[in-house]
Every structure is written in C-alpha cells, then in structure tokens.
Design a protein around this motif. Structure first.
Motif, PDB file in Angstrom:
ATOM      1  N   LEU A   1       2.482  34.881 -11.426  1.00  0.00           N
ATOM      2  CA  LEU A   1       3.179  34.834 -10.077  1.00  0.00           C
ATOM      3  C   LEU A   1       3.482  36.221  -9.493  1.00  0.00           C
ATOM      4  CD1 LEU A   1       5.375  33.462  -8.498  1.00  0.00           C
ATOM      5  CD2 LEU A   1       7.111  34.034 -10.339  1.00  0.00           C
ATOM      6  N   ILE A   2       3.279  36.415  -8.401  1.00  0.00           N
ATOM      7  CA  ILE A   2       3.265  37.779  -7.569  1.00  0.00           C
ATOM      8  C   ILE A   2       3.995  37.608  -6.333  1.00  0.00           C
ATOM      9  CG2 ILE A   2       0.979  38.534  -8.648  1.00  0.00           C
ATOM     10  CD1 ILE A   2      -0.121  38.248  -5.744  1.00  0.00           C
ATOM     11  N   GLU A   3       4.534  38.752  -5.886  1.00  0.00           N
ATOM     12  CA  GLU A   3       5.439  38.815  -4.584  1.00  0.00           C
ATOM     13  C   GLU A   3       4.306  38.392  -3.535  1.00  0.00           C
ATOM     14  OE1 GLU A   3       5.231  40.913  -7.016  1.00  0.00           O
ATOM     15  OE2 GLU A   3       7.452  41.413  -7.697  1.00  0.00           O
ATOM     16  N   ARG A   4       4.776  37.683  -2.430  1.00  0.00           N
ATOM     17  CA  ARG A   4       3.841  37.359  -1.260  1.00  0.00           C
ATOM     18  C   ARG A   4       3.302  38.550  -0.698  1.00  0.00           C
ATOM     19  NH1 ARG A   4       4.306  32.368   1.796  1.00  0.00           N
ATOM     20  NH2 ARG A   4       6.072  31.834   0.505  1.00  0.00           N
ATOM     21  N   ASP A   5       4.002  39.607  -0.439  1.00  0.00           N
ATOM     22  CA  ASP A   5       3.248  40.526   0.325  1.00  0.00           C
ATOM     23  C   ASP A   5       2.107  41.466  -0.469  1.00  0.00           C
ATOM     24  OD1 ASP A   5       4.969  42.124  -1.664  1.00  0.00           O
ATOM     25  OD2 ASP A   5       5.879  43.361  -0.208  1.00  0.00           O
ATOM     26  N   LEU A   6       2.018  40.957  -1.579  1.00  0.00           N
ATOM     27  CA  LEU A   6       0.958  41.482  -2.579  1.00  0.00           C
ATOM     28  C   LEU A   6      -0.311  40.619  -2.557  1.00  0.00           C
ATOM     29  CD1 LEU A   6       2.969  43.282  -5.450  1.00  0.00           C
ATOM     30  CD2 LEU A   6       1.737  44.362  -3.650  1.00  0.00           C
TER      31      LEU A   6
ATOM     32  N   THR B   1      12.075  30.932  -6.027  1.00  0.00           N
ATOM     33  CA  THR B   1      10.911  31.653  -6.435  1.00  0.00           C
ATOM     34  C   THR B   1      11.403  33.135  -6.483  1.00  0.00           C
ATOM     35  OG1 THR B   1       9.144  30.365  -5.521  1.00  0.00           O
ATOM     36  CG2 THR B   1       8.574  32.414  -6.211  1.00  0.00           C
ATOM     37  N   GLN B   2      12.241  33.687  -5.687  1.00  0.00           N
ATOM     38  CA  GLN B   2      12.806  35.020  -5.491  1.00  0.00           C
ATOM     39  C   GLN B   2      13.384  35.246  -6.784  1.00  0.00           C
ATOM     40  OE1 GLN B   2      11.478  37.112  -3.516  1.00  0.00           O
ATOM     41  NE2 GLN B   2      12.514  39.067  -4.781  1.00  0.00           N
ATOM     42  N   LEU B   3      14.614  34.353  -7.007  1.00  0.00           N
ATOM     43  CA  LEU B   3      15.265  34.518  -8.444  1.00  0.00           C
ATOM     44  C   LEU B   3      14.591  34.609  -9.647  1.00  0.00           C
ATOM     45  CD1 LEU B   3      18.287  34.287  -9.251  1.00  0.00           C
ATOM     46  CD2 LEU B   3      17.679  32.067  -9.971  1.00  0.00           C
ATOM     47  N   PHE B   4      13.200  33.811  -9.619  1.00  0.00           N
ATOM     48  CA  PHE B   4      12.210  33.903 -10.905  1.00  0.00           C
ATOM     49  C   PHE B   4      11.717  35.478 -10.983  1.00  0.00           C
ATOM     50  CE2 PHE B   4      12.668  29.508 -10.710  1.00  0.00           C
ATOM     51  CZ  PHE B   4      12.525  29.048 -12.126  1.00  0.00           C
TER      52      PHE B   4
ATOM     53  N   ALA C   1      18.670  28.490 -10.174  1.00  0.00           N
ATOM     54  CA  ALA C   1      17.248  28.644  -9.791  1.00  0.00           C
ATOM     55  C   ALA C   1      16.877  27.280  -8.938  1.00  0.00           C
ATOM     56  CB  ALA C   1      16.352  28.807 -10.644  1.00  0.00           C
ATOM     57  N   ASN C   2      17.801  26.391  -8.729  1.00  0.00           N
ATOM     58  CA  ASN C   2      17.512  24.997  -8.010  1.00  0.00           C
ATOM     59  C   ASN C   2      16.473  23.991  -8.751  1.00  0.00           C
ATOM     60  OD1 ASN C   2      18.073  23.724  -5.737  1.00  0.00           O
ATOM     61  ND2 ASN C   2      16.365  24.020  -4.676  1.00  0.00           N
ATOM     62  N   VAL C   3      16.644  24.113 -10.089  1.00  0.00           N
ATOM     63  CA  VAL C   3      15.604  23.406 -10.589  1.00  0.00           C
ATOM     64  C   VAL C   3      16.423  22.437 -12.106  1.00  0.00           C
ATOM     65  CG1 VAL C   3      13.578  24.457 -10.308  1.00  0.00           C
ATOM     66  CG2 VAL C   3      15.002  25.412 -12.158  1.00  0.00           C
ATOM     67  N   PHE C   4      17.684  22.213 -11.676  1.00  0.00           N
ATOM     68  CA  PHE C   4      18.894  21.883 -12.761  1.00  0.00           C
ATOM     69  C   PHE C   4      18.181  20.297 -13.122  1.00  0.00           C
ATOM     70  CE2 PHE C   4      22.301  19.194 -13.987  1.00  0.00           C
ATOM     71  CZ  PHE C   4      22.795  19.921 -15.078  1.00  0.00           C
TER      72      PHE C   4
ATOM     73  N   LEU D   1      14.840  31.335 -17.862  1.00  0.00           N
ATOM     74  CA  LEU D   1      13.979  30.930 -16.569  1.00  0.00           C
ATOM     75  C   LEU D   1      12.644  30.630 -16.927  1.00  0.00           C
ATOM     76  CD1 LEU D   1      15.225  33.552 -13.823  1.00  0.00           C
ATOM     77  CD2 LEU D   1      15.688  31.321 -13.995  1.00  0.00           C
ATOM     78  N   PHE D   2      12.182  31.208 -18.146  1.00  0.00           N
ATOM     79  CA  PHE D   2      10.599  30.777 -18.430  1.00  0.00           C
ATOM     80  C   PHE D   2      10.814  29.337 -18.815  1.00  0.00           C
ATOM     81  CE2 PHE D   2       7.169  30.247 -21.102  1.00  0.00           C
ATOM     82  CZ  PHE D   2       6.256  31.361 -20.823  1.00  0.00           C
TER      83      PHE D   2
END
Length: 383
Positions: free
Chosen positions: A132-137, A212-215, A288-291, A234-235
């Motif tokens: 998982l990486i930041e979108r701008d990378l 995703t940003q919270l992760f 994280a919106n995955v409850f 979160l994992f």
C-alpha cells in the motif's frame, strides 16, 4: 442439496488451521480417523484452504501415514519451503529497492504474517506481495519496479511464461480495482513474483469502502524487518475486510475461494501474537469504515476456532445478517443490494462443498427476475 465434509475431515482441517505445533498430537489422532479414500481429498482441501504446508509438515513425519501420502507430503514440504525462501528473499529485496528510491510502502497481509505471526515463514502460503502506497507515489513506484525487471504482465501456468496486460486491463485495474495492473517478474527458477501496488483498499464497486488514508497514517515500523506495516488493530481490520471481499463474487464461490480457513487463521494468529482484543479492533474498524466486515470476520474466526479474546463485544446478530447476504460485484457492479440469501451460516457453509451450486442458482434467479421485467444488461468488451 448441501454436501458437507465428514466430521473427521473437518476436525483435521480445523486442527491444521490453528497452526499450533502443540496441537500436532491432536491432528495426528484426527488423521488416524480418516478412511483411506479421504486422504486424497484431504490434500486437495488443504490446498484450497492454504493449510497444505502444515499438513505436509505433520504427515511427512508420521510413521503410520499411508505411504503415498507420506511421499507426497515430503515432496510438497521440500517444494513449499524452497518456494517460501525464494519468495521471502525476493520480497525483502523488492521492498529494500523501493525504500532506496525514497518510497516506503506499507507491507500488507501474507509477508508480515509469515514473518511475525506464523510459527515458520513457509507455513503462511503466499501468491504475491501486496504493498500500500500513497497515491502520489504510484508512478515512481511503478518505475522503480520496472527498473528491477518487473513488467506489467501476468503469469500463465500452462506455458510458464509472462503475458503482457493490455492497455484496457491496465486502465481497468487503476480506475476500478484496488491497485495498479500487476507487476510480475520471473525468478531464475521460473517461479513468478507478482507485486500489487495498492493505493486504495477496495474496488469502486464495494459499498463498504475502507478509509485508505486512515490506514496509511496509522502504521508502525517492524524493527528488524526493514518494512512498514499497519498498526495491529488496523492490520486485522484489513484482513477482515479482505475476507469479506472474497465472499462477494460467484467466481470465488465456485472455486471454493470465498471461505478459506487460512484467512481466519491469519486473524487468530494476529490476535495471539499481538495480544489483541475484539473491542479495540472493532473501534478502529468503525473509524476506518469497515465495521460490518470486521465484526463479521471476527465472528467467523471466533466460531471456527472456539473464541477470540473479548468476543463478547461482537454484534452476532449483525454478523449473521452480513453473512447471509450474497452479491456479485462483477455482475452487479456493486455490493449493496443482495442477489439472494444463503441457507446456512458461514461457519457451516465453509465446509459445504456444493455451495457454488446455490450461488449459481441465486444468480440465475436474479437474472431471470430482471429479464422477465424487461431489464437489459449492456456489455462493453475489453481486450
């Protein structure tokens, strides 16, 4: 008609899925209860549920195992250990190469679990490396992988070669799926290593959309492993979401890939290794919106293995509701409206070898309702 496994086979598979060497005597005892005809089926099911390495480890040392099964176990054990050693080295070097380029990816799922949670790395069977990486990378990361010999391609088992992805498929990966189109490289042994560069943790079709940003901002560094990972709660929430994700497609159900024991083994071992409790995991999952997916997967794990720490915090009624719904994200292009309802709960359905027939029937009935109403499906073909 439902066709469940024999109690003896279920006991063996559940025992294997604990990945607990102190249970080896218990597993051997269950193996002794198998009929001769069960052994071939056991190896097939162990492969589907990704507990084959553990089965091979135990059977290889059993003096009284059937000779063909013992021979197969020893051969598989050697191959799985070699494959895992190669995969571990290649994953380490790939992550190190990205870090050298100033890109510090978050390593997901199998590699972390094999390194930290399973008794030995080879016991956690993996097929790719998820990052998982930041979108701008994204573009920089892709270029870095290509400089390491990776191409935008997929491995074709029938030929042992790589097949390039079309531009349409690459565009589909980026715009609709969870990651960039796959980066694959063949090793000197002919095995393929595939890297999935994730920049979000769901497809655009899923009504449960992880933040995703919270992760990304809640990560920790593994001290000696040279990688960054999600914080433990979160994992597990990500593992749980992915386990739910796999249940929402007919193709997975027909292959038996919708409910596989190793996904709940992952959660069980993460809880044990990192000293987790259900309530904090659920709190982070809600943020994280995955409850819903996390509550369901923790319930599945608790039911299969006899309890998780703090599982009194689980909403079992909600878990049952989530469990009963079947959707197909690829056909419906969504997961918010069920196609149909399962006739038995997940902890029992996982051992129902004909559940693919029920899923197919639900799809046919759903299509029939729409066609009789005059609805029309429109197809756009991609190369």
């Amino acid at each position: 008609m439902n066709q469940s496994l024999s109690p003896a086979l279920r006991d063996v598979l559940i025992g294997l899925a604990h990945f607990d060497k102190s249970r080896d005597t218990e597993v051997r005892s269950a193996l002794h209860g198998l009929e001769p005809a069960d052994w071939g089926r056991l190896f097939e099911l162990a492969g589907t549920h990704r507990v084959l390495a553990n089965l091979s480890r135990i059977v290889a040392d059993m003096a009284d195992a059937p000779a063909p099964s013992k021979y197969l176990a020893r051969l598989l054990l050697m191959m799985l250990k070699q494959h895992a050693a190669m995969r571990r080295w290649e994953s380490q070097t790939t992550v190190a190469a990205l870090r050298a380029e100033g890109i510090n990816p978050v390593v997901l799922k199998g590699y972390v679990l094999g390194t930290e949670c399973y008794p030995e790395f080879y016991l956690r069977e993996t097929v790719d490396l998820d990052l998982l990486i930041e979108r701008d990378l994204l573009d920089r990361a892709g270029a870095a992988l290509e400089s390491q010999g990776f191409t935008r391609s997929q491995f074709v088992p029938a030929t042992g070669e790589l097949e390039s992805l079309s531009d349409a498929r690459i565009e589909g990966y980026r715009n609709e799926l969870q990651h960039l189109g796959e980066f694959t490289r063949l090793s000197e042994t002919g095995a393929a290593l595939t890297i999935d560069l994730h920049f979000r943790l769901s497809t655009v079709f899923d009504h449960q959309e992880p933040d995703t940003q919270l992760f990304l901002v809640n990560t920790v560094d593994y001290p000696d492993g040279g990688y960054r990972k999600l914080m433990p709660e979160l994992f597990v929430a990500h593992l749980a979401y992915h386990a739910w994700w796999d249940t929402q497609a007919l193709t997975n159900v027909r292959k038996g890939f919708d409910l596989r024991l190793f996904q709940y083994s992952d959660i069980l071992l993460a809880f044990q290794t990192w000293g987790l409790k259900c309530e904090p995991v659920l709190e982070w999952a809600r943020r994280a919106n995955v409850f819903e997916a996390t509550n369901w997967a923790l319930w599945m794990t608790s039911e299969l293995f006899g309890g998780l720490e703090g599982d009194g915090a689980l909403d079992r009624e909600l878990a049952s509701q989530v469990d009963s719904r079947f959707t197909d994200r690829w056909l419906q292009r969504g997961t918010d409206t069920p196609i149909g309802q399962w006739d038995r709960p997940g902890p029992s359905r996982i051992f129902d070898m004909h559940r693919g027939a029920q899923a197919t029937a639900m799809i046919v009935e759903w299509l029939d309702r729409h066609t009789k109403r005059g609805d029309v499906l429109t197809w756009v073909e991609r190369n």
